[in-house]
Design a protein around this motif. Structure first.
Motif, short mmCIF file in Angstrom:
data_model
loop_
_atom_site.label_atom_id
_atom_site.label_comp_id
_atom_site.label_asym_id
_atom_site.label_seq_id
_atom_site.Cartn_x
_atom_site.Cartn_y
_atom_site.Cartn_z
N GLU A 75 -8.06 1.73 -4.09
CA GLU A 75 -7.90 2.79 -5.08
C GLU A 75 -6.55 2.59 -5.76
N GLY A 126 7.98 5.71 -10.36
CA GLY A 126 6.92 4.84 -9.83
C GLY A 126 5.76 4.67 -10.78
N PRO A 166 -3.06 3.37 -7.34
CA PRO A 166 -2.15 4.47 -7.07
C PRO A 166 -2.17 5.45 -8.23
N THR A 167 -2.18 6.68 -7.90
CA THR A 167 -2.16 7.69 -8.95
C THR A 167 -0.73 7.88 -9.43
N ALA A 168 -0.58 8.71 -10.41
CA ALA A 168 0.78 9.01 -10.87
C ALA A 168 1.50 9.74 -9.74
N SER A 169 2.80 9.56 -9.72
CA SER A 169 3.55 10.13 -8.62
C SER A 169 3.69 11.64 -8.77
N SER A 170 3.65 12.31 -7.62
CA SER A 170 3.78 13.76 -7.69
C SER A 170 5.25 14.14 -7.59
#
Lengths: 367, 660
Positions: A79, A26, A81-85
């Motif tokens: 916001e 993602g 999306p942050t990097a996927s965990s």
């Protein structure tokens, strides 16, 4: 086996659909946003202005408005999306790998019938099912007749088979068609009457009686029709009339007629005169049974019927048969008792009650 | 194997829908792009599996596999191929499978073409879509499974209800379902906006095409259903205010309101909260329609089978989705940003008026449809609310709406000039008055209201055309310029013109048909002649014929007008042996927009046939109007440009006037 292989492939494809985006990690793409829409709208205004669709002041006012919204939208951005965990992705993948097959199988097994193969019609017609070859043939003939309803020979072939299968209503229709397309004849009328009697649960209805009378009018020696006219008389309680009809038949009959034993048995039933001397072996066989034996056999059969009806009283035809049997045996009280029991058994079902009353009327036992 | 594979595909679709309804929402909560993207691939895979499942059922019907209960109960090996295919959705189980297939289709379309959506919005929309889908997959699998089998298959099926053995079944249900289910997208968008707590003009831009698409299909579906009822049921009526018809009319009215308020929202950033509510209401009414038709609460052609467990299950779905979304709305709506302001007399104001009338009309239909049901449940009394109620309530609501229709497009955004708009509509008003006067003179002594109603319709059409003339500068500017401007006019404006004109056209048809309909009902012997509206219809004779799975009695009529032979009409009655039922096939003769209609009744022993003959003037306009509306919708849909509503600037501060 192929079926389970196909199921496995399908399940794998479904799991893959879940795993695929998880596997791609993602990476955040350039995310579409509200601001993009407003920027496009600004461009649109210039185009409208150039095309002369809106005037310059309106365009200016619209530009001011949209710019204001654009500014607000930039302030108020989603916001990103942050990097996927990795942990979240792993747990989602686990759900897909374990949950999806378990859920699918848990749902499918109680509902599906994986052991049943397909039965498309074409395959069944060409390779008839060994257990029901007759049904298949009948269906083929019926299909043929549905398309060529004027094929009289077809109706002629079909009708007796339908009687044998117990589909009396269809048989009545088939005999009607046979008479229409093959022409009237005594034996067809008699067969039609017999099918009608079958449809009425063995009772010769007034309709059926009319057919037998027509048959006798066409051919005074029509055996089946005359026999049934005798049954009519017997049904009406005119045992002597029945006996005279049947005796007349025997008198005229050739000595080797195959239906002799039947008539003789009927004569015995109404207590008519014994048959004249019997030259034939076949008759001798029928006579093997003594009068008492025959009576005992009939009694056991009737008792068996009565006890069956006591357990399951839904069977209108059964009740009618029982009442008729008692009447034939001359036991009018028992007949009345059976009649009352029958009414009680079917009292909750208006349709059955109607059938029963009609049948009883035909037996000459109404009220 | 086809049957079982189809069954398993449906189960897999349920499993995928369950994943799609949870994982992306969690992803959006935790800002995880990978989890949000799961929505997209699962939506596409779900479409694949449901599509496969539907294809399997179609194959089973085509090959007459009577080991499947659904095929055995609704098919017959002698049925023509087209009805074997359409019979798939001519029964409860199959039609529900079609319903979810279309739901999955819309979800798949959003997944495939939703690249311009913000990631978290798309995740939310698809998740909400999957909630609906999961509920209906469960409904199908548990209470109406089309893939149940019989171990010893019978040799012949029970045949499809003969009334449904018609080409109408190929068109009407799929269209209607595309409409009903299409509104699920705007519902999902609305719920997603509430969940996310944000809504903006961009939202409306993304929702508009889906709403428009659904509306087009619903319009065509309702029109098609009405025409089908008209020619198949054999009594020449085209709208009966039957609860099932009302069930489709309610989402249409709410959807039309939604369409207009979404325009305000996209162009002017106003009416946001209202638009969200309308989205929820429209789909709720679609669900209500599904409930009314599928639960067996109503008995009609549409209720294929009644089973209380199904009704309870759908009622449960209905309560969860409608109740849930409305509670969500009550809870979150106040958090949404309010939009732009506008003066009461303005394009926005006109559209609010439109919304008010449409929703009120919708509420009227709602009451008229549900009140008798509620009363029956509570007191056990059966009452029927029919045409008189609707004519008395619906018509007064539609008259002012129709008068207002031409004004709307002529008003400027934000602050409009009613007087100016009225001046520009003078021409249309004059045309309408002339039409009224002419009709009055022509039908002297006839109905008073009909010419007025037609005048209103003419006003709507002429108003739509004056809007067009105004925009292109027709008669004001040189013809060349007009042509150039007409070409430059956005297709959405053309769409408005067509759709509004379509309303007027339909109204003309309705008024003409109800007012000047003439009929002949009686018994005819061969060589008898009936006279209807100037036409002479002679019954030539009656003959029997064998169809593929029915026997047919065909009567032949020769139609002549003024002694001149025009044509031959052959109405018939079909007798289906398998189900032992008959259908009437009306014969139609189209003359311009009017039709002659013959349907047969019972045959007496002496060869007399009961016939009904109708002359229906302008009847085709009733359906041509909706087709025109749908065409306008398609034009607007094809316009991919952004919609901007340029506001009319406030008057500049008064400057010093030069002395004269």
């Amino acid at each position: 086996m192929t079926l389970w292989f196909v199921f496995a492939l399908m399940t794998a494809a479904a799991i893959f659909a879940v795993l695929w985006p998880l596997g791609r990690g993602g990476q955040p793409r350039n995310d579409a946003s509200e601001a993009t829409v407003y920027k496009d709208q600004l461009v649109e205004i210039d185009r409208d202005l150039a095309a002369g669709l809106i005037g310059a002041p309106e365009a200016e006012a619209a530009r001011v408005e949209i710019s204001r919204r654009l500014l607000a939208a930039v302030d108020h951005r989603r916001e990103p999306p942050t990097a996927s965990s990795l942990r979240l992705r792993r747990s989602a993948a686990l759900i897909a790998l374990v949950g999806l097959p378990i859920l699918s199988v848990a749902f499918y097994l109680p509902l599906g019938s994986p052991r049943l193969a397909d039965f498309p019609l074409a395959a069944r017609i060409h390779a008839p099912d060994a257990t029901q070859p007759l049904d298949n043939l009948v269906a083929q003939v019926e299909a043929h007749l549905e398309k060529n309803p004027t094929d009289g020979r077809g109706w002629n072939v079909l009708a007796p088979v339908l009687v044998r299968l117990g589909r009396y209503d269809d048989a009545v229709r088939a005999y009607h068609n046979s008479i229409t397309y093959n022409g009237d004849s005594a034996d067809r009328r008699a067969d039609l009457g017999e099918a009608m009697a079958g449809a009425a649960g063995g009772v010769v209805t007034s309709e059926a009686k009319a057919e037998f009378e027509r048959a006798v009018a066409l051919d005074a020696d029509e055996v089946k029709a005359r026999y049934f006219l005798g049954v009519v008389a017997e049904q009406d309680g005119r045992g002597a009339d029945a006996a005279s009809i049947w005796n007349a038949m025997l008198a005229k009959a050739p000595p080797d007629a195959p239906w002799r034993p039947l008539i003789q048995a009927a004569l015995v039933r109404v207590g008519g005169a014994a048959a004249p001397a019997l030259p034939d072996g076949a008759m001798a066989a029928a006579k093997d049974m003594s009068e008492a034996d025959r009576g005992a056999m009939i009694h056991t059969m009737v008792d068996r019927l009565a006890s069956r009806l006591k357990q399951n009283g839904d069977d209108v035809e059964g009740w009618l048969r029982l009442v008729r049997a008692y009447m034939v045996m001359g036991d009018r009280d028992k007949a009345r008792g059976a009649q009352a029991d029958a009414r009680q058994a079917v009292a909750n079902d208006a349709e059955r009650l109607r059938q029963l009353n009609e049948g009883l009327k035909n037996l000459g036992l109404d009220g | 194997m086809i049957a079982e594979a189809g069954h398993y595909a449906l189960v897999l679709a349920l499993a995928l829908a369950l994943i799609q309804s949870t994982v992306p929402i969690l992803g959006a909560r935790w800002h995880d792009p990978a989890l949000m993207n799961v929505a997209r691939s699962t939506a596409l895979a779900q479409l694949l599996f449901v599509g496969g499942s539907f294809a399997a059922l179609v194959t089973l019907h085509v090959t007459s596999d009577f080991s499947v209960v659904n095929v055995f109960e609704n098919s017959h090996s002698l049925k023509p191929l087209i009805y074997k295919i359409t019979g798939v959705w001519g029964n409860h189980e199959g039609s529900m499978l079609l319903w979810v297939s279309i739901l999955a289709l819309f979800g798949g379309l959003v997944a495939a073409f939703g690249n311009n959506l913000p990631l978290s919005l798309r995740a939310h929309v698809l998740a909400v879509q999957a909630w609906i889908a999961s509920a209906f997959y469960l409904f199908i699998l548990i209470t109406s499974n089309p893939f149940l089998r019989i171990a010893n298959p019978p040799i012949e099926g029970r045949d499809l209800n003969p009334v449904l053995q018609d080409i109408g079944l190929a068109v009407h249900p799929p269209m209607l379902y595309l409409g009903y289910v299409g509104f699920s997208i705007s519902f999902s968008f609305a719920v997603a906006a509430l969940l996310e707590g944000r809504i903006d003009a961009a939202w409306a831009r993304w929702v508009r095409p889906w709403t428009l698409l659904a509306w087009i299909f619903l319009t065509l579906g309702i029109a098609m259903g009405s025409y089908w009822a008209y020619y198949e049921l054999g009594w020449g009526g085209w709208w009966f205010w039957d609860p099932v018809e009302n069930a489709s009319l309610m989402p249409w009215l709410a959807g039309t309101a939604l369409l207009h308020s979404a325009v305000v929202m996209e162009k002017r950033n106003a009416l946001k909260v209202w638009t969200i509510l309308l989205s929820i209401l429209t789909f709720s009414l679609s669900l209500l329609g599904t409930f009314l038709v599928r639960s067996g609460v109503l008995t009609s052609v549409h209720a294929f089978a009644t089973d209380p467990t199904r009704g309870v299950f759908i009622l449960l779905i209905l309560c969860i989705f409608i109740g849930g979304s409305l509670s969500l709305y009550a809870w979150r709506a106040s958090a949404l940003k309010q939009g732009g302001l506008f003066a009461p007399i303005s394009r926005e104001g006109a559209l609010v008026l439109n919304n008010l009338f449409l929703t009120t009309a919708c509420a009227t239909v709602f009451i008229g449809t549900l009140y008798p049901l509620a009363l029956e449940v509570i007191t056990g009394d059966k009452i029927s609310v029919g045409a008189p109620f609707f004519n008395l309530t619906f018509a007064p609501l539609f008259v002012p709406l129709m008068i207002a229709v031409p004004f709307g497009p002529l008003l400027a955004w934000k602050r409009g000039d009613l007087l100016g708009a009225a001046q520009r509509l003078v021409a249309a008003g004059v045309v309408a008055l002339i039409a009224i006067a002419l009709l009055w003179a022509w039908t002297l002594g006839g109905s008073t209201l009909a010419p007025l109603a037609i005048g209103l319709a003419v006003f709507v059409i002429a108003g739509a055309l004056s809007d067009l003339a105004e925009r292109t500068g027709l008669f004001r500017l040189p013809f060349g310029t007009t042509l150039r401007r007409a070409r430059g006019l956005p297709r959405s404006s053309w769409g408005t013109v067509f759709a509004h004109a379509g309303v007027g056209v339909a109204l003309i048809g309705i008024v003409c048909e109800t007012t000047w309909n003439t009929e002949y009902i009686g018994s005819m012997k061969p060589h008898d002649t009936a006279h209807v509206a100037g036409y002479a219809l002679t019954l030539d004779g009656v003959r029997q014929q064998q169809g593929p799975n029915f026997r047919e009695m065909i009567a032949q009529f020769t139609v002549s007008l003024g002694g001149e032979r025009l044509s031959v009409m052959t109405p018939s009655k079909r007798n289906f042996t398998t189900r032992g039922s008959t259908t009437t096939e009306a014969a139609l003769l189209t003359r311009g927009a009017s039709q002659l209609y013959i349907s047969l009744g019972e045959t007496a022993a002496d060869g007399e046939v009961a016939v009904r003959i109708y002359h229906k003037p302008m009847v085709l306009l009733i359906w041509f109007g909706p087709v025109l509306m749908a065409f306008g919708g398609m034009l607007s849909l094809s316009d991919r440009r952004l919609r901007v509503g340029a506001p009319k600037p406030a008057r500049a501060p008064r400057q010093l006037q030069p002395a004269e």
